[in-house]
Design a protein around this motif. Structure first.
Motif, short mmCIF file in Angstrom:
data_model
loop_
_atom_site.label_atom_id
_atom_site.label_comp_id
_atom_site.label_asym_id
_atom_site.label_seq_id
_atom_site.Cartn_x
_atom_site.Cartn_y
_atom_site.Cartn_z
N ASP A 258 -34.82 59.44 48.60
CA ASP A 258 -35.41 59.18 49.91
C ASP A 258 -36.77 58.49 49.79
N PRO A 259 -37.49 58.12 50.81
CA PRO A 259 -36.96 57.95 52.15
C PRO A 259 -36.28 56.58 52.38
N LEU A 260 -36.57 55.59 51.47
CA LEU A 260 -36.02 54.25 51.74
C LEU A 260 -34.55 54.17 51.35
N PHE A 261 -34.09 55.11 50.51
CA PHE A 261 -32.75 54.98 49.95
C PHE A 261 -31.83 56.07 50.50
N ALA A 262 -30.64 55.63 50.89
CA ALA A 262 -29.70 56.55 51.52
C ALA A 262 -29.14 57.54 50.51
N GLN A 263 -29.14 57.14 49.25
CA GLN A 263 -28.60 58.03 48.22
C GLN A 263 -29.62 58.11 47.08
N PRO A 264 -29.56 59.19 46.31
CA PRO A 264 -30.43 59.25 45.13
C PRO A 264 -30.21 58.00 44.27
N THR A 265 -31.28 57.43 43.80
CA THR A 265 -31.22 56.12 43.14
C THR A 265 -31.65 56.25 41.69
N ARG A 266 -30.75 55.86 40.76
CA ARG A 266 -31.04 56.01 39.33
C ARG A 266 -31.94 54.86 38.85
N ILE A 267 -32.87 55.18 38.00
CA ILE A 267 -33.72 54.11 37.42
C ILE A 267 -33.38 54.01 35.95
N SER A 268 -33.01 52.81 35.48
CA SER A 268 -32.87 52.66 34.04
C SER A 268 -33.99 51.79 33.51
N GLY A 269 -34.38 52.04 32.28
CA GLY A 269 -35.44 51.25 31.64
C GLY A 269 -36.83 51.81 31.86
N LEU A 270 -36.91 52.99 32.48
CA LEU A 270 -38.23 53.57 32.75
C LEU A 270 -38.71 54.35 31.53
N PRO A 293 -23.33 51.61 55.44
CA PRO A 293 -23.44 52.19 54.11
C PRO A 293 -24.81 51.86 53.53
N ASN A 294 -25.45 52.82 52.93
CA ASN A 294 -26.77 52.65 52.29
C ASN A 294 -27.93 52.40 53.26
N SER A 295 -27.70 52.62 54.55
CA SER A 295 -28.84 52.48 55.47
C SER A 295 -29.44 53.86 55.74
N VAL A 296 -30.73 53.84 56.10
CA VAL A 296 -31.40 55.09 56.49
C VAL A 296 -31.93 54.91 57.91
N GLU A 297 -32.06 56.04 58.60
CA GLU A 297 -32.47 55.95 60.01
C GLU A 297 -33.97 55.77 60.12
N GLY A 298 -34.37 54.93 61.07
CA GLY A 298 -35.80 54.74 61.33
C GLY A 298 -36.04 54.50 62.80
N THR A 299 -37.33 54.45 63.15
CA THR A 299 -37.70 54.21 64.55
C THR A 299 -38.64 53.02 64.60
N VAL A 300 -38.37 52.11 65.53
CA VAL A 300 -39.23 50.93 65.67
C VAL A 300 -40.57 51.37 66.28
N LEU A 301 -41.66 51.04 65.58
CA LEU A 301 -42.99 51.36 66.11
C LEU A 301 -43.56 50.18 66.88
N ARG A 302 -43.47 49.02 66.28
CA ARG A 302 -43.95 47.80 66.93
C ARG A 302 -42.96 46.70 66.59
#
Ligand code: ATP
Length: 363
Positions: A258-270, A293-302
């Protein structure tokens, strides 16, 4: 063939200030390199040293094989165009362009031919016999360009030449500059703090920060693959979104949750980093009306600031706020629920100190 310009450990200090910090770089011949960076990063000082107008504290400058470090500006035989061109009262455009050719003892016939050709290529024939002092800013600046180009120096230095002209004249001047560069194949260094200018004019950008060149490359490459958070922020209108993450080590596998990613996101090379910064350009953020798929919910502020025919939206996702640049046809009122995807291919990861991490992300 124009000369390349090679700098070796070039340095300039002003008291305690290091304006240019041991820069070594080669600017290729017959190409346009834009020195780009914010105010105070050392662009003008670097340019003035290349021109011979400022003495280096240390280091060397070569034009081709020739060491020019100790030569005067006139011995260096370069053309220069500054933000505020020098205007000689009473001089017409024609005579101002012709004067340096007289000083070079070029024959009257050739002078006339060269000046006319240059004025034609810059669309200046209509004002050839007008006093330079009476021209508007943009035309006066074009006359300064003509004066620098007509001498046919191998190297031309431009220091923010179009900063003070209005937007439509900027476009015209940019076009004229591009045409000239193609025609004469000179080695050009062009100083600007304006990234749009650099993106449109440069064969290569040399991005400066605090007296150093921190990245150089073709405009697209620097834009797509900034090697630092600074590059991601400085290039772009607006620059990248940055979101701080603490790496979650689920077993041995480093993950971003989270919060930008809909699913846990693996990092390789770290390697050891546990605090990282995710960067994504606003134009790479996709906004949907319905969950995808892969979207997360948000609210438009401006919303609705139009940048280059697009809408710029500010969106809250959990406790993170990001910007998205979306097509003109997409427009949402503040308060609207939207679904946001940050495609992993366009996400960059930076270390806490700002350097880019060579990692890959995958769901
Ligand atoms: P700008 O776009 O504002 O001109 P710049 O990137 O061209 O900025 P420089 O003008 O080269 O940057 O300045 C680099 C640093 O050196 C700045 O901290 C500036 O204050 C300092 N500096 C430049 N010239 C002098 C000088 N003559 N005396 C003292 N400090 C100077």
């Amino acid at each position: 063939m124009a000369s390349e310009i090679r700098l070796e450990k070039l340095r300039r200090e002003f008291g305690p200030t290091i304006a240019v910090d041991d820069i070594s770089i080669t600017f290729p011949s017959s190409s346009v390199t834009c020195l780009l960076g914010p105010s105070g990063c050392g662009k003008t000082t670097l340019m003035r040293m290349i021109a011979g107008l400022q003495e280096p504290t240390s280091g060397e400058i070569y034009f081709g094989d020739q060491n020019v470090t100790d030569l005067t500006p006139s011995q260096r035989n370069i053309g220069m165009v500054f933000q505020y061109p020098v205007v000689y009262r009473g001089t017409t455009v024609f005579s101002s362009v012709e004067l340096p050719l007289r000083q070079q003892r070029i024959s009257a016939k050739e002078r006339k031919q060269r000046v006319t050709e240059t004025l034609e290529s810059l669309d200046l024939m209509d004002v050839a016999y007008e006093p330079v002092a009476e021209l508007n800013n943009a035309t006066r600046q074009k006359a300064a360009v003509a004066r620098a180009v007509a001498r046919q120096p191998q190297i031309i230095l431009f220091d923010e030449p179009i900063t003070n002209v209005d937007v439509s004249a900027k476009v015209q001047l940019k076009r004229a500059l591009k045409g000239l560069v193609k025609q004469h194949a000179q080695t050009i260094i062009y100083v600007t703090h304006d990234q749009t200018e650099a993106m449109t004019l440069a064969d290569e950008i040399a991005l400066m920060q605090s007296g150093k060149i921190i990245q150089r490359g073709r405009p697209r490459d620097i834009y797509n693959d900034p090697n630092s958070r600074f590059g991601g922020w400085f290039l772009g209108n607006p620059g990248m979104n940055f979101v701080d993450y603490t790496v979650n080590r689920d077993g041995e596998q480093p993950m971003l949750n989270d919060p930008l990613f809909a699913q846990p996101t693996r990092i390789s090379g770290l390697n050891g980093d546990s605090n990282v910064v995710v960067g994504i350009r606003p134009e790479r953020v996709t906004v949907y009306e319905e969950p995808m798929p892969n979207s997360v919910e948000g609210t438009v502020l401006r919303s609705s600031v139009v940048v280059g025919g697009q809408h710029l939206m500010t969106i809250q996702i959990g406790d993170v706020v990001i910007k998205a640049k979306v097509p003109y046809t997409q427009n949402y009122e503040p308060g609207t629920t939207v679904y946001v995807e940050c495609p992993l291919d366009y996400v960059s990861l930076f270390a806490a100190d700002g350097h880019r991490l060579e990692t890959e992300l995958a769901y």
